[in-house]
Design an enzyme around this catalytic site. Structure first.
Site, mmCIF file in Angstrom:
data_model
loop_
_atom_site.group_PDB
_atom_site.id
_atom_site.type_symbol
_atom_site.label_atom_id
_atom_site.label_comp_id
_atom_site.label_asym_id
_atom_site.label_seq_id
_atom_site.Cartn_x
_atom_site.Cartn_y
_atom_site.Cartn_z
ATOM 1 N N ASP A 8 0.801 -1.238 0.000
ATOM 2 C CA ASP A 8 0.000 0.000 0.000
ATOM 3 C C ASP A 8 0.833 1.288 0.000
ATOM 4 O O ASP A 8 0.537 2.226 0.750
ATOM 5 C CB ASP A 8 -0.942 0.004 1.205
ATOM 6 C CG ASP A 8 -1.922 -1.151 1.192
ATOM 7 O OD1 ASP A 8 -1.898 -1.957 0.245
ATOM 8 O OD2 ASP A 8 -2.707 -1.258 2.145
ATOM 9 N N LYS A 108 -7.009 -4.917 -3.062
ATOM 10 C CA LYS A 108 -7.731 -5.439 -1.903
ATOM 11 C C LYS A 108 -8.711 -4.384 -1.397
ATOM 12 O O LYS A 108 -8.623 -3.212 -1.756
ATOM 13 C CB LYS A 108 -6.755 -5.837 -0.793
ATOM 14 C CG LYS A 108 -5.905 -4.696 -0.243
ATOM 15 C CD LYS A 108 -4.827 -5.233 0.684
ATOM 16 C CE LYS A 108 -3.969 -4.144 1.295
ATOM 17 N NZ LYS A 108 -4.672 -3.294 2.274
ATOM 18 N N CYS A 153 -1.760 -2.743 7.845
ATOM 19 C CA CYS A 153 -1.719 -3.588 6.658
ATOM 20 C C CYS A 153 -0.423 -4.362 6.508
ATOM 21 O O CYS A 153 -0.426 -5.494 6.025
ATOM 22 C CB CYS A 153 -1.998 -2.737 5.415
ATOM 23 S SG CYS A 153 -3.666 -2.015 5.438
#
Length: 209
Positions: A8, A108, A153
Site C-alpha cells: 500500500d 484489496k 496492513c
C-alpha cells in the site's frame, strides 16, 4: 525465489493523502533501493482499492467520525476517513515509486462489507485474494514485506504470509515501513516476531554497511 511485497505505498497513505501515515513517503526511496539492490526475482505490490461506499468509512455510519470504533459485519471496526477510492489519485501508487519494476499488483478492499488490511485475505479471513497461491506457484521461498502502515496492513500481510505459506521465510523490513501509532508499531513488531517473522533492515537485505 526471493520476492519483495510492497504494501500500500499509495498517495492516500502519504503526506497530503486522505489517511496519511506520518512520514509515509519516506519509505519510497528505501523501497526503490531494495528493488534495485535487493536481488529480488519478483516484486509485487498490494493496493487498497475501495468502492466509494466502503463500510469501513466513517462517512457510511451516520453520526460517526474517523478514528472512532464502530462495527462492520457485526464485528468491531476502526472507522476511517474515505481513502484510496477506486480510480482516484488517492488510490494511485506514490509517483516516486518504481512501479515499472512491479510484476504483479494485488488489489484489496473491494468488498464494501468487510475491511481488508492484509494483501492475502479479508479481515474476516473468509475471502482469499489469491496472492498466496500466486507466490507459491512461483516457488517463492523468501518473502520480504514492507510499506504502509506497519501497525495495520503491513503487520496483517506479514502474519498472513507466515500462516498461509508454510516453509516460506517471511521478513519484515523495518526501515522500509512506517506506522500510524508508535506504540502500535512496537506492538506490531513484537507480534510479528513472536509469529516467526524475521525483523530486518534494508541494509541487511542489500548488504550495505
Amino acid at each position: 525465489m526471493k520476492c519483495l511485497l510492497l504494501v500500500d505505498i499509495q498517495n492516500g497513505f502519504c503526506s497530503g493523502g486522505n489517511l496519511a501515515v506520518p512520514n509515509g513517503e519516506d519509505v519510497v526511496p528505501v523501497a526503490n533501493r531494495l528493488i534495485a539492490e535487493g536481488g529480488y526475482d519478483l516484486v509485487v505490490a498490494s493496493q487498497d482499492w475501495h468502492p466509494a461506499d466502503h463500510g469501513s468509512f466513517a462517512s457510511q455510519h451516520p453520526g460517526s467520525h474517523p478514528f472512532e470504533m464502530g462495527t462492520l459485519g457485526g464485528k468491531a471496526q476502526m472507522l476511517w476517513p474515505d481513502h484510496c477510492v477506486q480510480g482516484t489519485r488517492d488510490a494511485d501508487f506514490h509517483p516516486g515509486l518504481d512501479v515499472a519494476a512491479i510484476g504483479y499488483v494485488q488489489r484489496k478492499g473491494e468488498n464494501r462489507a468487510v475491511d481488508s488490511y492484509s494483501a492475502f485475505r479479508d479481515n474476516d479471513q473468509a475471502a482469499l485474494t489469491g496472492l498466496s497461491d500466486y507466490l507459491l506457484e512461483r516457488r517463492v521461498d523468501v518473502l520480504d514485506v514492507c510499506g504502509l502502515a506497519t501497525d495495520y496492513c503491513v503487520k496483517a500481510s506479514a502474519l498472513d504470509a507466515k500462516a498461509m505459506m508454510p516453509g516460506v521465510t517471511v521478513r519484515f523490513i523495518a526501515d522500509a515501513s512506517r506506522g500510524i501509532d508508535p506504540a502500535g508499531v512496537e506492538a506490531a513488531i513484537a507480534e510479528m516476531s513472536a509469529a516467526g517473522v524475521r525483523i530486518v533492515t534494508s541494509a541487511d537485505v542489500t548488504g550495505a554497511n
